[in-house]
Design a protein around this motif. Structure first.
Motif, short mmCIF file in Angstrom:
data_model
loop_
_atom_site.label_atom_id
_atom_site.label_comp_id
_atom_site.label_asym_id
_atom_site.label_seq_id
_atom_site.Cartn_x
_atom_site.Cartn_y
_atom_site.Cartn_z
N GLY B 38 0.86 -1.19 0.00
CA GLY B 38 0.00 0.00 0.00
C GLY B 38 0.88 1.22 0.00
N GLU B 39 0.31 2.33 -0.46
CA GLU B 39 1.07 3.57 -0.44
C GLU B 39 1.33 3.97 1.00
OE1 GLU B 39 0.08 6.37 -3.87
OE2 GLU B 39 -1.86 5.81 -3.11
N ALA B 42 -1.40 4.26 3.81
CA ALA B 42 -2.50 3.36 3.47
C ALA B 42 -3.00 2.62 4.71
CB ALA B 42 -2.07 2.38 2.40
N ARG B 216 -5.47 0.43 0.72
CA ARG B 216 -5.44 1.78 0.16
C ARG B 216 -6.35 2.65 1.02
NH1 ARG B 216 -8.77 2.57 -4.74
NH2 ARG B 216 -7.58 0.88 -5.62
N ASP B 217 -5.83 3.77 1.48
CA ASP B 217 -6.60 4.70 2.31
C ASP B 217 -7.31 4.01 3.47
OD1 ASP B 217 -5.83 6.73 0.64
OD2 ASP B 217 -7.56 6.48 -0.67
N MET B 238 -2.77 -0.59 -5.77
CA MET B 238 -2.25 0.30 -4.73
C MET B 238 -2.70 1.73 -4.92
SD MET B 238 1.58 -1.17 -4.35
CE MET B 238 2.26 0.20 -3.46
N VAL B 239 -2.65 2.21 -6.17
CA VAL B 239 -2.93 3.62 -6.38
C VAL B 239 -4.32 3.86 -6.95
CG1 VAL B 239 -0.52 4.19 -6.67
CG2 VAL B 239 -1.91 3.68 -8.66
#
Lengths: 325, 505
Positions: B38-39, B42, B216-217, B238-239
């Protein structure tokens, strides 16, 4: 009905928030309320003025201490600076010198000591605690040698009367030292909030390396801070000497501890980077009221220290507990 | 499907009203390697902190071997056989390897004396299991980061860990150290340990992981077997959008020579010479300890130079402090953000104007807050920095956004030469691309850029020319057209020893 309930709970929440953010202020208010219940002389104009006047010396010193603690340092030498500067001021004024050059020379002396502290800490890379512990002892020794262990009277000079007004005079029904303290707090506030050097003080305390990498001469910031602390300690020396009419060789011993306590009670972090001058002002008042209260309640002087220490520990503990959450 | 050793269900977590995890499910299978991706921001580390008992979950359940558990402290989690190895290793440099492994649970006699012989003998056994040939009496500070990592693993194993969580374990490792770590991980897996592997390096994920969980988030995007995925698919998960061109290179004609470094020498670098043209990106490659960061910091005035010359626009510069460098138009974006790149305790606005505060000040040094605000908002907008406002503290931003603030700070000093030291370290894939685009923008505006990076694809993808360093010396400067990964690598390990490169690293 329901709407009203919501309103109340909202208010309770905002009160909670204020309590959380302004813990030093809350301690101050609680202390005042408790005192007004315990002693009916507390809330008299005379007594409040006494508290303010007695706090003024600690206030002036604590403002400088706030700077030192904000950059992650400390200045233990303030009490000794106060003593030596007070002694020099008394000598000069009793010799007949005009009050203005006496004040300037005394402040300059404080500045010089601050400069030495600053250089030892920045260029000499000494720990602030060690460096100022050294100058503290050094200057106390100097003062004892200079005064030969006896008080120096500030009386007998042409300008002695004018000089004594600094510590004992009134202006618009307020003691002069209170004006000095307020002035110092306002200037310190402006420096910290609105001047470049103030921003650098927070930056230095928050992350010294990153400050240096941001192309800021951290040595200069440190020197500025200890010079400011030195000048303010000298100013406190002038006030005390003027008030007593003489300079005591042991004057100011232990004042650094009251100043540190006021700064910490005001919510400033000993690690640096976090804190405000308004917090320190409240911390100074807390200590002032505490001293006053213990006197009004006729607590024997040996017990006063015990009580003071306990209150300081409890107040700071509450603050830490809040912050760690 | 193998047994789930750990199963986290519907995990929610909020910090003072801000929800950072929303109904996340996460499974760790017996004897398998699960990648957690994840970013930045995340929710990966928050999830792992809940699993290791650092944070308490707001709601949700955790099952260990099918039984519900509730970790109140790190000790609880440790006792259940879960160990975590952090990106920043938790070892004490001034203690020996053995002391570190048994820290806090040293074998003692009844009177409390430490049984040193037993401690070191047992330590040796664990080290040998991992194939680490070091004396356990050696101080941790004296061994390489790669070996320190293995010591952390030894410590985890000695704690009887069944599940080992590794957070960016290869971040500071050389190629061969990474290989060695991977073989250890495979060995652990063969012995039945389960591993959670967190990394931004997708190649590594494909090399050793069995399954992938993407967040993610703060939400679960999916759990998939690695066989069902490829790199593009993972990035998309991921994005939430497709990344077509990873390195958005801009071809431009570089101008005249702007900066020339001649025979720069000090205790870190020897006789380093190079030229930098206007509007050019010079990539600087090399292994750990090649002296790249030290070179940059010498140019920036943090380290003293013993001899040599730094010439900018045909003028020889005297640089003794970063103020001298910045005044002359040389800025440096540090590789170690938290240590010296930014002020975590100060606000976005205060950070952005930190290096250029003088230009916001009046005669007596009074700061114009409105000018500052304007400038901060300008950078927030133009660089897409995600913040709640200019007063938000840096410690509450994700790594990518912190890095952008660090860039903004240096840009605001209006540099001619911008030195970027590992500009995308610890930055997630999406923000990475944005940072590349920003770097290209700077280049187009005529700024000259020195970009130090340990990621060779990044160097190849962004640079106009590439300088390779080895042990404090420049071993070669090559053009982009002729540069290959292999060529850079062989220069990075030192020309003369090219043939037995593998043994050297």
């Amino acid at each position: 009905m329901c709407a009203k309930m919501q309103k109340i709970s909202f208010d309770a929440n905002s009160v909670k928030r204020v309590v959380k953010q302004q813990r030093p202020l809350v301690v101050l208010i609680i202390l005042s309320v408790v005192m007004s219940v315990l002693n009916n002389r507390f809330w008299t104009v005379d007594n409040i003025l006494t508290v303010l006047r007695q706090s003024s010396i600690n206030g002036v010193i604590a403002a400088g201490m706030t700077f030192a603690i904000l950059i992650g340092g400390i200045d233990l030498s303030v009490g000794s600076v106060l003593a030596i500067c007070g002694a020099i001021a008394a000598t000069l004024i009793s010799s007949g010198m005009h009050v203005v050059p006496v004040i300037l020379i005394t402040l300059l002396l404080g500045l010089m000591v601050g400069l030495v502290n600053g250089l030892l800490i920045s260029k000499g890379r000494l720990q602030p605690f060690i460096a100022t512990l050294g100058t503290m002892s050094l200057l106390r020794g100097f003062t004892l040698v200079y005064t030969n262990g006896k008080p120096i009277s500030s009386r007998g000079g042409v300008w002695s009367e004018a000089f004594s007004q600094i510590g004992t005079g009134y202006f618009l029904k307020l003691p002069v030292p209170v004006y000095i303290m307020l002035f110092v707090f306002l200037v310190a506030y402006y420096v910290l909030r609105h001047l470049r050097i103030g921003r650098y003080i927070y930056a230095l305390g928050s992350n010294e390396e990153a400050t240096m990498y941001s192309a800021i001469k951290t040595d200069r910031v440190k020197i500025f801070v200890y010079c400011a602390s030195g000048i303010l300690a000298a100013l406190a020396g002038i006030i005390l000497t003027s008030r007593l009419g003489s300079a005591q060789p042991t004057a100011g011993a232990g004042y650094e501890m009251d100043a540190i306590a006021a700064v910490v009670l005001g919510g400033t972090s000993m690690a640096g980077g976090i804190g405000t001058i308004s917090g320190t002002a409240i911390g100074v008042l807390i200590i002032g009221i505490l001293n006053n209260a213990l006197n009004l309640l006729q607590v024997p002087s040996y017990y006063q220290d015990v009580a003071k220490g306990a209150v300081i520990l409890i107040a700071v503990l509450l603050d830490r507990k809040q912050k760690s959450r | 499907m193998p047994e789930k050793i750990i199963s986290m269900k519907n995990i929610c977590k909020d910090f003072s009203g801000v929800q950072v995890l929303k109904n996340v499910d996460f499974n760790i299978y017996d004897g398998k390697i699960m990648a957690l991706l994840g970013e930045n921001g995340a929710g990966k580390s928050t999830l792992m902190k809940i699993l290791t008992g650092v944070y308490t979950k707001t709601s949700g359940e955790i099952y260990l071997n099918g039984k519900e558990v509730n970790f109140r402290s790190t000790k609880d989690s440790q006792d259940s056989g879960i160990a975590i190895i952090h990106q920043e290793l938790n070892l004490i440099r001034h203690l020996s390897i053995g002391e570190n492994i048994f820290l806090g649970r040293e074998p003692v006699t009844r009177t409390g004396r430490i049984k040193w012989k037993q401690l070191y003998e047992e330590s040796k056994v664990w080290l040998e299991k991992l194939g680490l040939d070091e004396d356990p009496r050696e101080l941790v500070g004296n061994i390489s980061v790669g070996k320190q990592q293995l010591v952390e693993i030894a410590k985890a194993l000695s704690l009887n860990a069944k599940v080992i969580i590794m957070d960016e374990p290869t971040g500071a490792l050389t190629v061969s150290e990474t290989e060695r770590l991977f073989s250890v991980i495979r060995e652990l897996k063969a012995q039945g340990h389960s591993i959670v592997y967190i990394s931004h390096r997708l190649k590594e994920i494909f090399e050793i992981c069995d399954d992938v969980t993407v967040l993610r988030d703060g939400e679960l995007i999916g759990e998939k077997s690695i066989d069902e995925l490829d790199e593009d698919k993972i990035i998309e998960m991921m994005v939430g959008r497709k990344l077509n061109e990873q390195y958005p290179r801009i071809v431009s004609q570089p101008g005249d020579v702007l900066l020339e470094v001649k025979d720069l020498t000090n205790r870190y670098v020897q006789n380093v010479s190079f030229k930098l043209r206007q509007g050019e990106i010079l990539g600087v490659a090399g292994l750990m300890g090649a002296g790249r960061t030290e070179l940059a910091r010498t140019i920036y005035g943090i380290y003293k130079k013993d001899s040599g010359e730094i010439v900018l626009e045909n003028r020889s510069l005297r640089i003794h402090h970063p103020t001298d460098a910045l005044k002359n138009g040389i800025a440096y974006v540090s590789e170690d953000r938290k240590a010296n790149g930014i002020h975590l305790g100060l606000s976005v606005r205060e950070n952005i104007t930190m290096a250029s505060l003088g230009s916001y000040c009046g005669k007596i040094g009074n700061i114009s807050k409105s000018e500052e605000e304007k400038s901060a908002n300008h950078y927030i907008k133009s660089m897409h920095i995600k913040v709640s406002g200019t007063r938000q503290l840096l410690k509450h931003l994700s790594g990518g956004n912190q890095q952008k603030v660090s860039l903004a700070k240096n840009l605001d000093a209006k540099p001619k030469v911008l030195i970027l030291d590992e500009p995308t370290r610890g930055v997630d894939v999406g923000a990475k691309k944005e940072i590349y685009e920003l770097i290209n923008q700077f280049k187009q505006q005529g700024m000259s850029i020195i970009m130090i990076s340990s990621e060779i694809p990044e160097i190849l993808g962004m640079s106009d020319r590439i300088m390779v360093m080895h042990e404090g010396r420049v071993t070669g400067i090559i053009d982009r057209e002729t540069a290959t990964q292999e060529k850079i690598m062989s220069l990075a390990v030192g020309k003369d020893v090219c043939q037995n490169a593998e043994n050297i690293i």
